[in-house]
Design a protein around this motif. Structure first.
Motif, PDB file in Angstrom:
ATOM      1  N   ARG A 140      80.849  19.421  32.447  1.00 29.67           N
ATOM      2  CA  ARG A 140      82.047  19.538  32.751  1.00 29.67           C
ATOM      3  C   ARG A 140      82.887  18.190  30.965  1.00 29.67           C
ATOM      4  O   ARG A 140      83.661  18.956  30.272  1.00 29.67           O
ATOM      5  CB  ARG A 140      82.637  19.304  34.179  1.00 29.67           C
ATOM      6  N   ARG A 141      82.137  17.696  30.951  1.00 32.75           N
ATOM      7  CA  ARG A 141      83.204  16.289  29.927  1.00 32.75           C
ATOM      8  C   ARG A 141      82.486  17.367  28.762  1.00 32.75           C
ATOM      9  O   ARG A 141      82.646  16.930  27.550  1.00 32.75           O
ATOM     10  CB  ARG A 141      81.821  15.322  30.215  1.00 32.75           C
ATOM     11  N   THR A 158      83.713  24.733  23.772  1.00 32.76           N
ATOM     12  CA  THR A 158      82.797  26.271  24.814  1.00 32.76           C
ATOM     13  C   THR A 158      81.830  26.004  25.816  1.00 32.76           C
ATOM     14  O   THR A 158      81.350  25.167  25.729  1.00 32.76           O
ATOM     15  CB  THR A 158      82.617  26.435  22.808  1.00 32.76           C
ATOM     16  N   TRP A 159      81.562  26.679  26.553  1.00 35.46           N
ATOM     17  CA  TRP A 159      80.583  27.171  27.263  1.00 35.46           C
ATOM     18  C   TRP A 159      78.868  27.265  26.438  1.00 35.46           C
ATOM     19  O   TRP A 159      78.390  26.804  27.321  1.00 35.46           O
ATOM     20  CB  TRP A 159      80.687  28.497  28.220  1.00 35.46           C
ATOM     21  N   GLY A 165      75.586  25.443  28.359  1.00 34.95           N
ATOM     22  CA  GLY A 165      74.531  26.624  28.436  1.00 34.95           C
ATOM     23  C   GLY A 165      73.243  25.795  27.876  1.00 34.95           C
ATOM     24  O   GLY A 165      72.314  26.222  28.220  1.00 34.95           O
ATOM     25  N   LEU A 166      73.360  25.041  27.056  1.00 35.43           N
ATOM     26  CA  LEU A 166      72.421  24.574  26.654  1.00 35.43           C
ATOM     27  C   LEU A 166      71.156  23.636  26.904  1.00 35.43           C
ATOM     28  O   LEU A 166      70.771  23.266  27.353  1.00 35.43           O
ATOM     29  CB  LEU A 166      72.194  24.395  25.074  1.00 35.43           C
ATOM     30  N   LEU A 173      72.410  22.979  30.162  1.00 35.20           N
ATOM     31  CA  LEU A 173      71.866  23.724  31.605  1.00 35.20           C
ATOM     32  C   LEU A 173      70.024  24.280  30.796  1.00 35.20           C
ATOM     33  O   LEU A 173      69.574  24.454  32.322  1.00 35.20           O
ATOM     34  CB  LEU A 173      72.312  24.878  32.362  1.00 35.20           C
ATOM     35  N   ALA A 174      69.818  24.958  30.045  1.00 38.55           N
ATOM     36  CA  ALA A 174      68.321  25.184  29.174  1.00 38.55           C
ATOM     37  C   ALA A 174      67.734  24.771  29.239  1.00 38.55           C
ATOM     38  O   ALA A 174      66.491  24.622  29.509  1.00 38.55           O
ATOM     39  CB  ALA A 174      68.772  26.071  28.417  1.00 38.55           C
ATOM     40  N   VAL A 175      68.202  23.317  29.188  1.00 34.65           N
ATOM     41  CA  VAL A 175      67.060  22.584  28.844  1.00 34.65           C
ATOM     42  C   VAL A 175      66.835  21.569  30.072  1.00 34.65           C
ATOM     43  O   VAL A 175      65.969  21.297  30.218  1.00 34.65           O
ATOM     44  CB  VAL A 175      68.148  21.166  27.601  1.00 34.65           C
ATOM     45  N   PHE A 176      67.539  21.216  30.584  1.00 31.44           N
ATOM     46  CA  PHE A 176      67.429  21.314  32.127  1.00 31.44           C
ATOM     47  C   PHE A 176      66.664  21.483  33.337  1.00 31.44           C
ATOM     48  O   PHE A 176      65.879  21.259  33.550  1.00 31.44           O
ATOM     49  CB  PHE A 176      69.011  20.967  33.495  1.00 31.44           C
ATOM     50  N   ALA A 177      66.360  23.148  32.637  1.00 29.71           N
ATOM     51  CA  ALA A 177      65.711  24.198  33.786  1.00 29.71           C
ATOM     52  C   ALA A 177      64.250  23.967  32.856  1.00 29.71           C
ATOM     53  O   ALA A 177      63.352  24.318  34.034  1.00 29.71           O
ATOM     54  CB  ALA A 177      66.464  25.273  33.121  1.00 29.71           C
TER      55      ALA A 177
END
Length: 109
Positions: free
Chosen positions: A50-51, A58-59, A63-64, A66-70
């Motif tokens: 959220r921060r 922008t998302w 999104g990036l 989350l991709a790094v987390f995944a």
């Protein structure tokens, strides 16, 4: 504080085996444990996401993230975890003995 929470969340799967049968062997192993900690990781990262969204508007940034987390979670769960778990190696081929008819008949009257 964030680093401490991240460190605890990273170590949690590796030390929960000390909890006992329910915590160690049933609840956090295999696909169930991977899914549990993946969901927990995403839930605990929601404030950060959220921060990031508010900061960049922008998302793409969340999104990036989350991709790094995944990617990092997959690396930990499917490469590093199995490498350090010391699991049983795959069993090799079982030797098969074919009986020698001459020796077999020798011990029968």
């Amino acid at each position: 504080m964030t680093a401490a929470v991240g460190a605890v969340m990273g170590l949690l799967p590796h030390v929960l085996h000390h909890v006992g049968l329910l915590g160690g062997a049933v609840f956090v192993t295999g696909a169930t444990g991977n899914m549990l900690f993946a969901v927990l990781g995403i839930v605990f990262s929601l404030p950060l996401l959220r921060r990031l969204y508010r900061r960049f508007g922008t998302w793409k940034a969340p999104g990036l993230a989350l991709a790094v987390f995944a990617l990092m979670f997959s690396l930990s769960a499917f490469v590093i975890g199995p490498a350090i778990s010391g699991g049983d190696p795959a069993p090799g081929p079982v030797p098969v003995q074919t009986p020698d008819p001459a020796q077999h008949d020798s011990h029968h009257p």
